[in-house]
Design an enzyme around this catalytic site. Structure first.
Site: not given
Ligand code: TRH
Length: 381
Positions: A193, A273, A255, A15, A17
């Site tokens: 993860y 990120e 979010q 999520y 990107d």
């Molecule tokens: O989901 P991610 O592991 O995303 C990753 C990284 O961004 C990585 O750098 C990238 O290369 C890869 O994707 C493809 O972790 P991240 O970046 O924290 O994104 C999670 C998003 O989800 C963030 O905007 C917060 C949101 N979120 C919610 O909206 N609700 C929730 O309950 C949770 C737990 C997260």
């Protein structure tokens, strides 16, 4: 006339990107009043982080942003004045051609991934002329220092957090069937993860001298938790007690509600990120799991952030933070986890103080949205 922006997002996995592209799009509308279209190739992923988005059609306006389906072949449309390509996703050929005949040419920016590494500042803002078309793409690097593109943060985030902490904690915990935390209790959120170090961490929590409540948004780590608990399946709403540890699966939310979880907890395990940055703005201790990359490139990213993050912490606390983050990222023996956890626990008060102070330093990097707007406006002149 309002400035027009197009943001393109190709969802690769997870999520991050879409989370970052969406946060940026919202910020450009809310803080700058621009006319923003967000082109997304995976509407399901967007729906997950913004459930209010329900359209199965071509577009829906959410929070003032026009969220549009990025389909192949791409629709014929007039390019915006500023075009953001998130994380090197290739723009549709037909759109690029339309950009090349637009006068003046749009400002074309590739928004890069965030890293605390030192090379970032030297690459921020560099141009790359298109080999064929009369267009130049600029690389915009988020980062932790003033000479980078800065960090995503809304102008009113600190105020929102303060208001939430003052008024909303009892109601927040109540939705999970919880009272306010007991004096000796630790509340933790776990967004991760799959991780070989997880069972050792859960063992350490179960054996802790004080109660720990861990809230886990439903997701990739749930099957591993089920295996550790020796249950068949886990669903949001379930609660399991093992020793000092109360494990509670909570729904994946939008979010803004996820921010509330980060603000309410004493310690947040985050990944990738965007959640990592949000946990830093939450002014609470965090443990970061970097997005795993080939040849363990993410270990360098992890150490680069640790090097910055631990400045100002006393040596013993800095070692405790570093050891726990590194162990969680597989940079050491998982059997060390119990010791890492005990050391972190022993330094918890100093680490909590540091997490508050860190936000002041973080602010020095500057707000990404404002810097991006300034960058684009300078190119448009
Ligand atoms: O989901 P991610 O592991 O995303 C990753 C990284 O961004 C990585 O750098 C990238 O290369 C890869 O994707 C493809 O972790 P991240 O970046 O924290 O994104 C999670 C998003 O989800 C963030 O905007 C917060 C949101 N979120 C919610 O909206 N609700 C929730 O309950 C949770 C737990 C997260």
């Amino acid at each position: 006339m309002r400035a027009t922006w197009d943001i393109f997002c190709n969802v690769i996995d997870n999520y991050g990107d879409i989370g970052i592209a969406w946060r940026l799009a919202r910020g450009l509308v809310k803080d700058h009043g621009f006319d923003v279209r967000l082109w997304v190739d995976d509407m399901q992923a967007f729906h997950r982080i913004w459930p209010a988005f329900t359209s199965d059609g071509d577009q829906q306006v959410c929070e003032g942003v026009r969220v549009c389906a990025w389909r192949t072949p791409f629709v014929t449309t007039e390019p915006a004045q500023v075009v953001i390509e998130a994380f090197g996703c290739a723009l549709p050929e037909s759109y690029l051609t339309a950009m090349s005949v637009r006068a003046p040419a749009p400002v074309w920016i590739n928004l890069e991934y965030l890293s605390a590494e030192a090379w970032v500042a030297g690459h921020h803002g560099l141009p790359s002329p298109h080999p064929r078309l009369p267009l130049t793409k600029y690389f915009f690097f988020p980062g932790y220092t003033p000479d980078t593109g800065g960090l995503l943060v809304e102008a009113d985030l600190a105020d929102k957090r303060a208001t939430f902490l003052e008024n909303s904690l009892p109601a927040f915990w109540c939705q999970f069937g919880l009272e306010l935390p007991a004096a000796d209790e630790l509340r933790v959120s776990l967004f991760a993860y799959e991780n070989p170090a997880l069972p050792a961490l859960l063992d350490a929590w179960a054996a802790d001298a004080r109660p720990i409540t861990c809230l886990v948004p439903e997701g990739r780590v749930t099957p591993q938790l089920a295996a550790w608990l020796a249950v068949y399946d886990l669903k949001a709403g379930e609660v399991h007690q093992r020793g000092a540890l109360r494990l509670q699966i909570v729904p994946f939310t939008d979010q803004d509600a996820y921010d509330h979880l980060l603000w309410a907890c004493d310690l947040n395990f985050v990944r990738g990120e965007d959640s990592c940055v949000r946990a830093q703005w939450a002014a609470r201790p965090l443990v970061w799991q970097a997005y795993p990359q080939d040849e363990r490139a993410h270990w360098e990213k992890l150490d680069a952030l640790l090097t910055r993050y631990t400045v100002g912490l006393d040596g013993v606390s800095a070692d405790a933070v570093s050891a726990l983050w590194r162990c969680w990222n597989g940079m050491g023996d998982a059997t060390e986890m119990a010791r890492c956890w005990a050391n972190w626990r022993a330094r918890q008060t100093a680490i909590e103080r540091h997490a508050q102070a860190w936000t002041t330093r973080l602010r020095l990097a500057g707000r990404l949205t404002g810097k991006l707007v300034e960058f684009a406006e300078n190119k448009l002149k």
